[in-house]
Design a protein around this motif. Sequence first.
Motif, mmCIF file in Angstrom:
data_model
loop_
_atom_site.group_PDB
_atom_site.id
_atom_site.type_symbol
_atom_site.label_atom_id
_atom_site.label_comp_id
_atom_site.label_asym_id
_atom_site.label_seq_id
_atom_site.Cartn_x
_atom_site.Cartn_y
_atom_site.Cartn_z
ATOM 1 N N ASN A 76 1.170 -1.124 0.381
ATOM 2 C CA ASN A 76 -0.306 0.170 0.192
ATOM 3 C C ASN A 76 1.130 0.878 -0.664
ATOM 4 N N LEU A 77 2.004 1.151 -0.759
ATOM 5 C CA LEU A 77 2.340 2.727 -0.547
ATOM 6 C C LEU A 77 1.239 3.383 -1.882
ATOM 7 N N ASP A 78 2.459 4.645 -1.304
ATOM 8 C CA ASP A 78 1.746 5.801 -1.099
ATOM 9 C C ASP A 78 2.352 6.932 -2.909
ATOM 10 N N ILE A 79 1.871 6.015 -3.743
ATOM 11 C CA ILE A 79 2.468 7.075 -4.630
ATOM 12 C C ILE A 79 1.745 6.844 -6.258
ATOM 13 N N ASP A 82 3.962 7.688 -12.544
ATOM 14 C CA ASP A 82 5.134 8.529 -13.113
ATOM 15 C C ASP A 82 5.996 8.105 -11.738
ATOM 16 N N GLU A 83 6.016 7.834 -10.242
ATOM 17 C CA GLU A 83 7.035 7.627 -9.726
ATOM 18 C C GLU A 83 6.918 6.475 -9.401
ATOM 19 N N GLN A 84 6.536 5.382 -10.030
ATOM 20 C CA GLN A 84 7.186 3.878 -9.723
ATOM 21 C C GLN A 84 8.198 3.359 -10.141
ATOM 22 N N ARG A 85 8.859 4.047 -11.371
ATOM 23 C CA ARG A 85 10.486 3.979 -11.674
ATOM 24 C C ARG A 85 11.355 4.068 -10.966
ATOM 25 N N GLN A 86 11.264 5.468 -9.857
ATOM 26 C CA GLN A 86 11.679 6.321 -9.086
ATOM 27 C C GLN A 86 11.063 5.016 -7.874
ATOM 28 N N VAL A 87 10.849 4.906 -7.075
ATOM 29 C CA VAL A 87 10.572 4.187 -6.053
ATOM 30 C C VAL A 87 12.086 2.589 -6.044
ATOM 31 N N ALA A 88 11.560 2.744 -7.016
ATOM 32 C CA ALA A 88 11.966 0.725 -7.703
ATOM 33 C C ALA A 88 14.036 1.250 -7.922
ATOM 34 N N SER A 89 13.683 2.732 -8.315
ATOM 35 C CA SER A 89 15.826 2.175 -8.490
ATOM 36 C C SER A 89 16.135 2.875 -7.197
ATOM 37 N N ASP A 95 22.294 2.610 -0.422
ATOM 38 C CA ASP A 95 23.661 2.222 0.030
ATOM 39 C C ASP A 95 23.710 1.207 1.795
ATOM 40 N N TYR A 96 23.507 0.293 0.959
ATOM 41 C CA TYR A 96 23.355 -1.292 1.726
ATOM 42 C C TYR A 96 24.097 -1.165 3.182
ATOM 43 N N GLU A 97 23.917 -1.367 4.287
ATOM 44 C CA GLU A 97 25.541 -1.729 5.199
ATOM 45 C C GLU A 97 25.950 -2.892 4.594
ATOM 46 N N ASN A 98 25.315 -4.486 4.486
ATOM 47 C CA ASN A 98 25.745 -5.556 4.351
ATOM 48 C C ASN A 98 26.129 -6.431 2.239
ATOM 49 N N THR A 99 25.311 -4.827 1.678
ATOM 50 C CA THR A 99 25.328 -5.612 0.640
ATOM 51 C C THR A 99 24.434 -4.803 -0.834
ATOM 52 N N ASP A 100 25.109 -5.271 -1.598
ATOM 53 C CA ASP A 100 24.514 -4.372 -3.155
ATOM 54 C C ASP A 100 23.613 -5.035 -4.122
ATOM 55 N N LEU A 101 22.218 -4.464 -4.130
ATOM 56 C CA LEU A 101 21.230 -4.419 -4.603
ATOM 57 C C LEU A 101 21.491 -4.778 -6.631
ATOM 58 N N GLU A 102 21.459 -5.707 -6.895
ATOM 59 C CA GLU A 102 20.367 -5.214 -8.708
ATOM 60 C C GLU A 102 19.264 -5.310 -9.166
ATOM 61 N N THR A 103 19.468 -5.316 -10.174
ATOM 62 C CA THR A 103 17.957 -5.113 -9.931
ATOM 63 C C THR A 103 16.407 -6.032 -10.371
ATOM 64 N N ARG A 104 17.577 -7.021 -9.896
ATOM 65 C CA ARG A 104 16.691 -8.138 -10.032
ATOM 66 C C ARG A 104 16.255 -8.252 -8.665
ATOM 67 N N ASP A 105 16.881 -8.158 -8.158
ATOM 68 C CA ASP A 105 16.502 -8.041 -6.286
ATOM 69 C C ASP A 105 15.308 -7.278 -5.969
ATOM 70 N N ALA A 106 14.947 -6.550 -6.495
ATOM 71 C CA ALA A 106 13.350 -5.839 -6.371
ATOM 72 C C ALA A 106 12.927 -5.449 -7.145
ATOM 73 N N THR A 107 11.871 -4.872 -6.724
ATOM 74 C CA THR A 107 11.020 -4.833 -7.934
ATOM 75 C C THR A 107 9.604 -3.908 -7.224
ATOM 76 N N VAL A 108 8.729 -2.962 -7.586
ATOM 77 C CA VAL A 108 7.902 -2.291 -7.565
ATOM 78 C C VAL A 108 6.636 -2.080 -8.220
ATOM 79 N N ARG A 109 5.768 -3.122 -7.799
ATOM 80 C CA ARG A 109 4.589 -3.583 -8.730
ATOM 81 C C ARG A 109 3.025 -3.294 -8.383
ATOM 82 N N PHE A 110 2.035 -2.646 -9.575
ATOM 83 C CA PHE A 110 1.058 -2.560 -9.325
ATOM 84 C C PHE A 110 -0.414 -3.340 -9.245
ATOM 85 N N HIS A 111 -0.623 -3.709 -8.256
ATOM 86 C CA HIS A 111 -1.938 -4.780 -8.496
ATOM 87 C C HIS A 111 -3.427 -3.953 -8.680
ATOM 88 N N GLU A 112 -3.111 -3.803 -10.165
ATOM 89 C CA GLU A 112 -4.600 -3.048 -10.911
ATOM 90 C C GLU A 112 -6.008 -3.265 -9.936
#
Length: 546
Positions: A76-79, A82-89, A95-112
């Motif tokens: 239930n993100l309040d976005i 046109d902000e979906q890609r910005q949040v995913a980026s 800058d996480y403490e123990n890892t660096d994420l790649e594009t496959r490690d996170a996503t922002v979905r819209f449930h229509e």
Amino acid sequence: MSPVSFLKEHWRIVLLVAFISVALVALFVPGGIVADDSLAGENESVDDNPTNIEYGLGLDGGTRVSAPPTGMTADNLDIEHDEQRQVASALYEYDYENTDLETRDATVRFHEEENRFTAEIFTDEVTPAEFAAALESADVGLEVSEDDIEEGVTQQTRDEIIQTIELRINEAGLDGGSAYQEATLGGQYYIVTEVPGMTPDELRDLLSDRGDVRIVAYYPDEDGNQTNETVLQGEGIADSGVASYNDERGYHYVPITVDGTEDEDENSPASEYQAAMNEHGFTGEGQGRCHIQDREADEFDFDPDDPQWCLLTVVDDEVIDAHSMGDGLADNMRTGTWENDPTFEMIVPSQQDAHFLAVNLQSGALTAPLDFERDQTFTLQPALADQFKLYSLLIGGLAVLTVCGMIFLRYRDPRVAAPMFLTAMAEVLILLGFAAAIRMPLDLSHVAGFIAVVGTGVDDLVIIADEVMDEGDVNSRRVFESRFRKAFWIIGAAAATTIIALSPLAVLSLGDLRGFAIITILGVLIGVLITRPAYGDILQRLLTDK
């Protein structure tokens, strides 16, 4: 009597014979109704199983592994859209403490359907507090706390994981395998994978590979230092072929077709790949200049006097091959014509690597990895499964003999008992043919369903026989039909009750209970629609004179 008249008068019996014929073809003709050799097990010969029936874990041996997907969710993100890609980026770049994420490690979905946005991270190296901070760093006005983060992934992600595992099982030629989800009482979801004939280690290896395939360019940068850059990812590959071998040049490969479709905001993967090859020198001075020997090294030795232009085939961050740009491919890319027919060969060192690569390309990457630290494993040795198979056959035969004995003791009239027994067996045969046609792996729960079908089927046939013979012999066809309709209403109501009662078990993910419910419901439907009416026709021909 003309054929048309015969069919009109005895269409129920003709329908039963037709279904039995189709069932026999599905059971015993090689390939069944729909031939599909690609799903045949690699270690199973035709002589091992004279029928087309496939067996599940309990009758063939193998392994079942249950493991939850790794990840966290912020719902239930309040976005805005046109902000979906910005949040995913922001999730990738934080800058996480123990890892660096790649594009496959996170996503922002819209449930229509629910009109809501959900963010997911597919790793256990990020804390809930870091996840919340990464979302707030998107600078779109989000206010997210650690309490808003939930463990687990969305239903859509779980569906994608199940679909990928099923494709991976099929592409690997593993006969009778399946994948589904189960929920615990605490609300946690597990992905369950069953594959007959595999050991626990083999199945974990199949599931632990994320299946992320990339082409990485290894080339000297402007300062003369060797650098890596991902130039093609799995989602940019539109199609891939099977593992192949080039006899003329002596190498193993998988044919690849790159996606040439352009987006509104981006160029196509084919044009971007072509541009990268030209820009980094692979089609010019770097053509044919790759001499890497140790392909399993994390870092390659670099000689400044001998720069390298290598295309690395990387699967799950492991380099499985390195090769240079071919002459023909380089010429087409240099002239800009390659993107019009964007195909090439992804070269690998062995047939096994080619098969492994083809499976990953065809099935795609797992959306989220599975957490094998919390897995539950069940394995059954093939020798023990063979005993279960024998015992199932003996129990089924005993059930049939018992039914035959009771029918004979009840009626002592071959005109009633023989068609009743044959009709009940026809029902089982049609069910087996249906299972073979759709390649349903039969397990112990299905065997229990078959036994239940025999019992309920004979019960219905007894109701028919008792109703039509209630007042002694019946000679009139009109009287027979009247009594038969009355009996059919009774068994129809009983069938509806059975289907309604078992439907929740067939729909919900309740393990072995689901197989029992599905077979029982199918048996009831076949009985009401096909075998019971046919038995009535047969009984009418034997008991009436006109």
